[in-house]
Design a protein around this motif. Structure first.
Motif, PDB file in Angstrom:
ATOM      1  N   PHE A  13       0.863  -1.287  -0.066  1.00 49.98           N
ATOM      2  CA  PHE A  13       0.111   0.006   0.073  1.00 49.98           C
ATOM      3  C   PHE A  13       0.894   1.323  -0.109  1.00 49.98           C
ATOM      4  O   PHE A  13       0.405   2.290  -0.045  1.00 49.98           O
ATOM      5  CB  PHE A  13      -0.928  -0.039   1.375  1.00 49.98           C
ATOM      6  N   GLY A  14       2.116   1.255   0.276  1.00 48.13           N
ATOM      7  CA  GLY A  14       3.214   2.311   0.079  1.00 48.13           C
ATOM      8  C   GLY A  14       2.842   3.307   1.098  1.00 48.13           C
ATOM      9  O   GLY A  14       2.918   4.523   0.824  1.00 48.13           O
ATOM     10  N   ALA A  15       2.402   2.934   2.256  1.00 47.43           N
ATOM     11  CA  ALA A  15       2.281   3.826   3.231  1.00 47.43           C
ATOM     12  C   ALA A  15       2.575   3.154   4.678  1.00 47.43           C
ATOM     13  O   ALA A  15       2.942   2.155   4.782  1.00 47.43           O
ATOM     14  CB  ALA A  15       0.687   4.268   3.415  1.00 47.43           C
ATOM     15  N   GLU A  16       2.545   4.089   5.877  1.00 53.58           N
ATOM     16  CA  GLU A  16       2.703   3.479   7.156  1.00 53.58           C
ATOM     17  C   GLU A  16       1.619   3.190   7.793  1.00 53.58           C
ATOM     18  O   GLU A  16       0.493   3.972   7.971  1.00 53.58           O
ATOM     19  CB  GLU A  16       3.420   4.664   7.969  1.00 53.58           C
ATOM     20  N   PRO A  17       1.534   1.798   8.307  1.00 53.45           N
ATOM     21  CA  PRO A  17       0.196   1.385   9.021  1.00 53.45           C
ATOM     22  C   PRO A  17       0.094   1.716  10.344  1.00 53.45           C
ATOM     23  O   PRO A  17       1.154   2.243  10.992  1.00 53.45           O
ATOM     24  CB  PRO A  17       0.294  -0.157   8.862  1.00 53.45           C
ATOM     25  N   ILE A  18      -1.039   1.773  11.069  1.00 55.04           N
ATOM     26  CA  ILE A  18      -1.091   1.720  12.575  1.00 55.04           C
ATOM     27  C   ILE A  18      -1.385   0.268  12.898  1.00 55.04           C
ATOM     28  O   ILE A  18      -2.009  -0.535  12.171  1.00 55.04           O
ATOM     29  CB  ILE A  18      -2.243   2.452  12.976  1.00 55.04           C
ATOM     30  N   MET A  19      -0.828  -0.360  13.998  1.00 59.69           N
ATOM     31  CA  MET A  19      -0.816  -1.447  14.122  1.00 59.69           C
ATOM     32  C   MET A  19      -1.567  -2.031  15.610  1.00 59.69           C
ATOM     33  O   MET A  19      -1.737  -1.143  16.545  1.00 59.69           O
ATOM     34  CB  MET A  19       0.634  -1.946  14.603  1.00 59.69           C
ATOM     35  N   TYR A  20      -2.243  -2.992  15.535  1.00 56.18           N
ATOM     36  CA  TYR A  20      -3.213  -3.785  16.490  1.00 56.18           C
ATOM     37  C   TYR A  20      -2.999  -4.891  16.594  1.00 56.18           C
ATOM     38  O   TYR A  20      -2.556  -5.667  15.756  1.00 56.18           O
ATOM     39  CB  TYR A  20      -4.751  -3.246  16.074  1.00 56.18           C
ATOM     40  N   ALA A  21      -3.468  -5.486  17.807  1.00 56.22           N
ATOM     41  CA  ALA A  21      -3.221  -6.998  18.102  1.00 56.22           C
ATOM     42  C   ALA A  21      -4.531  -7.395  18.736  1.00 56.22           C
ATOM     43  O   ALA A  21      -4.812  -6.602  19.801  1.00 56.22           O
ATOM     44  CB  ALA A  21      -1.848  -7.296  18.690  1.00 56.22           C
ATOM     45  N   SER A  22      -4.930  -8.749  18.797  1.00 61.52           N
ATOM     46  CA  SER A  22      -5.858  -9.229  19.891  1.00 61.52           C
ATOM     47  C   SER A  22      -5.347 -10.683  19.938  1.00 61.52           C
ATOM     48  O   SER A  22      -4.733 -11.471  19.032  1.00 61.52           O
ATOM     49  CB  SER A  22      -7.362  -9.227  19.324  1.00 61.52           C
ATOM     50  N   ALA A  23      -5.846 -11.225  21.040  1.00 60.70           N
ATOM     51  CA  ALA A  23      -5.162 -12.505  21.369  1.00 60.70           C
ATOM     52  C   ALA A  23      -6.160 -13.949  21.385  1.00 60.70           C
ATOM     53  O   ALA A  23      -7.368 -13.747  21.208  1.00 60.70           O
ATOM     54  CB  ALA A  23      -4.696 -12.612  22.946  1.00 60.70           C
ATOM     55  N   GLY A  24      -5.611 -15.015  21.175  1.00 57.35           N
ATOM     56  CA  GLY A  24      -6.154 -16.254  21.351  1.00 57.35           C
ATOM     57  C   GLY A  24      -6.584 -16.546  22.896  1.00 57.35           C
ATOM     58  O   GLY A  24      -6.168 -15.560  23.478  1.00 57.35           O
ATOM     59  N   ARG A  25      -7.323 -17.486  23.037  1.00 54.64           N
ATOM     60  CA  ARG A  25      -7.511 -17.506  24.568  1.00 54.64           C
ATOM     61  C   ARG A  25      -7.432 -19.129  24.876  1.00 54.64           C
ATOM     62  O   ARG A  25      -7.342 -19.996  24.228  1.00 54.64           O
ATOM     63  CB  ARG A  25      -9.003 -17.259  24.993  1.00 54.64           C
ATOM     64  N   ILE A  26      -7.119 -19.496  26.250  1.00 54.27           N
ATOM     65  CA  ILE A  26      -7.334 -20.517  26.952  1.00 54.27           C
ATOM     66  C   ILE A  26      -8.825 -20.518  27.733  1.00 54.27           C
ATOM     67  O   ILE A  26      -9.359 -19.440  27.802  1.00 54.27           O
ATOM     68  CB  ILE A  26      -6.298 -21.314  27.795  1.00 54.27           C
ATOM     69  N   ASN A  27      -9.375 -21.731  28.444  1.00 49.25           N
ATOM     70  CA  ASN A  27     -10.475 -21.721  29.031  1.00 49.25           C
ATOM     71  C   ASN A  27     -10.033 -22.629  30.113  1.00 49.25           C
ATOM     72  O   ASN A  27      -9.810 -23.921  29.800  1.00 49.25           O
ATOM     73  CB  ASN A  27     -11.742 -21.968  28.422  1.00 49.25           C
ATOM     74  N   LEU A  28      -9.892 -22.413  31.589  1.00 50.48           N
ATOM     75  CA  LEU A  28      -9.578 -23.373  32.592  1.00 50.48           C
ATOM     76  C   LEU A  28     -10.753 -24.222  32.580  1.00 50.48           C
ATOM     77  O   LEU A  28     -10.657 -25.435  32.731  1.00 50.48           O
ATOM     78  CB  LEU A  28      -9.403 -22.418  33.827  1.00 50.48           C
ATOM     79  N   ILE A  29     -12.114 -23.863  32.780  1.00 48.74           N
ATOM     80  CA  ILE A  29     -13.310 -24.510  32.893  1.00 48.74           C
ATOM     81  C   ILE A  29     -14.383 -23.702  32.453  1.00 48.74           C
ATOM     82  O   ILE A  29     -14.530 -22.460  32.606  1.00 48.74           O
ATOM     83  CB  ILE A  29     -13.436 -25.072  34.327  1.00 48.74           C
ATOM     84  N   GLY A  30     -15.541 -24.407  32.253  1.00 53.16           N
ATOM     85  CA  GLY A  30     -16.707 -23.646  32.019  1.00 53.16           C
ATOM     86  C   GLY A  30     -16.897 -23.900  30.355  1.00 53.16           C
ATOM     87  O   GLY A  30     -16.633 -22.845  29.705  1.00 53.16           O
ATOM     88  N   GLU A  31     -17.221 -24.914  29.850  1.00 52.12           N
ATOM     89  CA  GLU A  31     -17.276 -25.320  28.367  1.00 52.12           C
ATOM     90  C   GLU A  31     -18.504 -25.728  27.903  1.00 52.12           C
ATOM     91  O   GLU A  31     -19.288 -26.404  28.661  1.00 52.12           O
ATOM     92  CB  GLU A  31     -16.189 -26.488  28.051  1.00 52.12           C
ATOM     93  N   HIS A  32     -19.067 -24.858  27.033  1.00 45.18           N
ATOM     94  CA  HIS A  32     -20.477 -24.942  26.253  1.00 45.18           C
ATOM     95  C   HIS A  32     -21.459 -24.365  27.493  1.00 45.18           C
ATOM     96  O   HIS A  32     -22.522 -24.820  27.463  1.00 45.18           O
ATOM     97  CB  HIS A  32     -20.607 -26.469  25.741  1.00 45.18           C
ATOM     98  N   THR A  33     -20.990 -23.553  28.206  1.00 46.93           N
ATOM     99  CA  THR A  33     -21.849 -22.967  29.213  1.00 46.93           C
ATOM    100  C   THR A  33     -22.087 -21.442  28.778  1.00 46.93           C
ATOM    101  O   THR A  33     -23.243 -21.116  29.273  1.00 46.93           O
ATOM    102  CB  THR A  33     -21.055 -22.738  30.599  1.00 46.93           C
ATOM    103  N   ASP A  34     -21.303 -21.083  27.921  1.00 45.29           N
ATOM    104  CA  ASP A  34     -21.491 -19.374  27.655  1.00 45.29           C
ATOM    105  C   ASP A  34     -23.086 -19.076  27.033  1.00 45.29           C
ATOM    106  O   ASP A  34     -23.713 -18.503  27.494  1.00 45.29           O
ATOM    107  CB  ASP A  34     -20.370 -18.951  26.911  1.00 45.29           C
ATOM    108  N   TYR A  35     -23.515 -20.050  26.194  1.00 35.59           N
ATOM    109  CA  TYR A  35     -24.659 -19.818  25.423  1.00 35.59           C
ATOM    110  C   TYR A  35     -25.647 -20.406  26.190  1.00 35.59           C
ATOM    111  O   TYR A  35     -27.047 -20.541  25.792  1.00 35.59           O
ATOM    112  CB  TYR A  35     -24.668 -20.382  23.952  1.00 35.59           C
ATOM    113  N   ASN A  36     -25.588 -20.983  27.386  1.00 34.23           N
ATOM    114  CA  ASN A  36     -26.663 -21.357  28.402  1.00 34.23           C
ATOM    115  C   ASN A  36     -26.779 -20.405  29.359  1.00 34.23           C
ATOM    116  O   ASN A  36     -27.190 -20.946  30.321  1.00 34.23           O
ATOM    117  CB  ASN A  36     -26.098 -22.852  28.829  1.00 34.23           C
TER     118      ASN A  36
END
Ligand code: GLA
Length: 377
Positions: A13-36
Motif C-alpha cells: 500500500f506504500g504507506a505507514e500503517p497503524i498496528m493492532y493486536a488481539s489474542a487467542g484464549r484458553i479456558n480453564l473450565i466452563g465449556e459450552h456454558t456461555d450460550y446457556n
C-alpha cells in the motif's frame, strides 16, 4: 511478526500503517456454558493476530492475509460480502460495527497471526477482536464500549460465518489481562479478574492437530439441544435448571438431549467449585473438576474424539493433576494442569505414545496468560 506485517503493508500500500493486536484464549473450565447463560473462566494468551491498517479515504476495503497469501477487496454494503471465509470475518466486523451506528470507511489492511488454527484457541475471535478494536479506534474515537466489541465479533460468527457461538472467545480476546484469568457470568455480563499463578504447577496445551468439525453444524446442534430442553422446562436458559428439574422432564425429551443438558448443569456448578478452590489454592480440586468436565464433554456432550480421549488417558496415567478437552471440541487440544516435577516425563510420554498411535506428535503449547485487544506502538 510485527515487522513482517508492517513491511508487507508498506510494500502493498506504500504507506505507514497503524498496528493492532488481539489474542487467542484458553479456558480453564466452563465449556459450552456461555450460550446457556452460565459461567466461563477464560484468559487471553500470548498468541495473537496482528493487524496493520490505515484508512484509505475511499469506501472500499483492501485486506491481505499474509499467512494465506490471499487478498480480498470489498465494499461496505451488505451485498458486497466476499466469498472467502477468512475475508468474511473482516467484512462481518465492518457490517456489525455499522449496524450498531458505528462509522466504518474504506481501509487497507494486512494481517497475520500465530494462534494455532483449529486448536480450539479461537484464532477467529482474535481476528474479529483485532479488527473490531481497530475500527473503533480509527473511525469511532473508541466510543463503542468493550463488551459491545466482543458482541460485534460474536454476531460476525452468527451472521457471516454460520457458527452460533457464545460470547466467551470474543470476551476473552477483548478483555484479556496479563497474568489473569477471568470469570464471566454470561447472563449478566459481570466479570472478575483472577490473578492465576499456580505455584508448583504449569498449564500446558497439547494440540492433537486434528480437526473433525465440519463448519459449525455439530456445534449449532448442541446449542439447539440445550435450547430445546430449556424451552421444555419453560425457562430461558439451562443456567436456571437443576438436575431435579431435568429429571422431571426426562420422559418428554430424547435420551440424547437429556445427556446434553446433564453435562451443562454439572459444568455450571463445576466452574463455581473451581473458583472456590482457586481462592483456597486447592489445585487438586481444580484438577478433579477438569477431569469431570472431560468425561462430561466426551460421554454426555459428545464433542470429544478418539485422539483427545487418548491424550486425556495419558494425562491420567501420568498422574497429571487435571486434564480436559478445551474449546468447542471435535478436535483441537487438551488443557493440562501439571505439577512441575512430572512435567518433563508427561510431555515425553504424551509425545511418544501419541506419535506411535497417530503418526505425529501433539504440539506442545505452554500457556502464558497475556493481554487482549490493544493498539501497538
Ligand atoms: C467455541 C465457542 C464458544 C464456546 C466454546 C465452548 O469456542 O466459540 O462460544 O461455546 O466453543 O465452550
Amino acid at each position: 511478526m510485527k515487522e513482517r506485517i508492517e513491511q508487507k503493508f508498506r510494500e502493498i500500500f506504500g504507506a505507514e500503517p497503524i498496528m493492532y493486536a488481539s489474542a487467542g484464549r484458553i479456558n480453564l473450565i466452563g465449556e459450552h456454558t456461555d450460550y446457556n447463560g452460565g459461567f466461563v473462566f477464560p484468559g487471553a494468551v500470548d498468541k495473537c493476530i496482528m493487524v496493520a491498517i490505515r484508512p484509505n479515504g475511499t469506501d472500499t476495503v483492501h485486506v491481505y492475509s499474509l499467512d494465506l497469501d490471499k487478498r480480498a477487496d470489498f465494499g461496505l454494503r451488505e451485498e458486497d460480502a466476499p466469498k472467502d471465509q477468512w475475508a468474511r470475518y473482516v467484512f462481518g466486523v465492518c457490517r456489525e460495527t455499522i449496524k450498531r451506528g458505528g462509522k466504518v470507511e474504506g481501509f487497507d489492511a494486512v494481517f497475520a497471526g500465530n494462534v494455532p488454527l483449529g486448536a480450539g484457541m479461537s484464532s477467529s475471535a482474535a481476528l474479529e477482536s483485532a479488527f473490531a478494536y481497530a475500527l473503533n479506534d480509527l473511525f469511532n474515537d473508541n466510543r463503542i464500549e468493550k463488551f459491545e466489541l466482543a458482541r460485534i465479533g460474536q454476531d460476525t460468527e452468527h451472521n457471516y460465518c454460520g457458527v452460533n457461538c457464545g460470547i466467551m472467545d470474543q470476551f476473552a480476546s477483548v478483555f484479556g489481562k496479563e497474568g489473569c484469568l477471568m470469570r464471566l457470568d454470561c447472563r449478566s455480563g459481570e466479570y472478575q479478574y483472577y490473578p492465576f499463578k499456580p505455584v508448583g504447577y504449569r498449564l500446558v496445551l497439547l494440540d492433537s492437530q486434528v480437526k473433525h468439525e465440519l463448519v459449525g453444524s455439530p456445534y449449532n446442534r448442541r446449542r439447539q439441544s440445550c435450547e430445546y430442553v430449556a424451552q421444555t422446562l419453560g425457562i430461558e436458559t439451562l443456567r436456571d435448571a437443576t438436575m431435579d428439574d431435568l429429571n422431571r422432564i426426562e420422559d418428554k425429551i430424547s435420551e440424547e438431549d437429556y445427556r446434553r443438558a446433564r453435562y451443562v448443569i454439572g459444568e455450571k456448578d463445576r466452574v463455581l467449585a473451581v473458583c472456590d478452590a482457586l481462592e483456597r489454592g486447592d489445585y487438586e480440586t481444580v484438577g478433579r473438576c477438569m477431569y469431570e468436565t472431560h468425561d462430561g464433554l466426551s460421554k454426555d456432550y459428545e464433542v470429544s474424539c478418539e485422539e483427545l480421549d487418548f491424550l486425556n488417558d495419558i494425562a491420567r496415567e501420568n498422574g497429571v493433576t487435571g486434564s480436559r478437552i478445551m474449546g468447542g471440541g471435535f478436535g483441537g487440544c487438551t488443557i493440562n494442569l501439571v505439577k512441575n516435577e512430572i512435567y518433563d516425563k508427561f510431555i515425553a510420554d504424551a509425545k511418544a505414545k501419541f506419535a506411535e498411535k497417530y503418526g505425529h506428535e501433539p504440539r506442545v503449547i505452554d500457556v502464558v496468560i497475556s493481554d487482549g485487544a490493544r493498539r501497538l506502538d
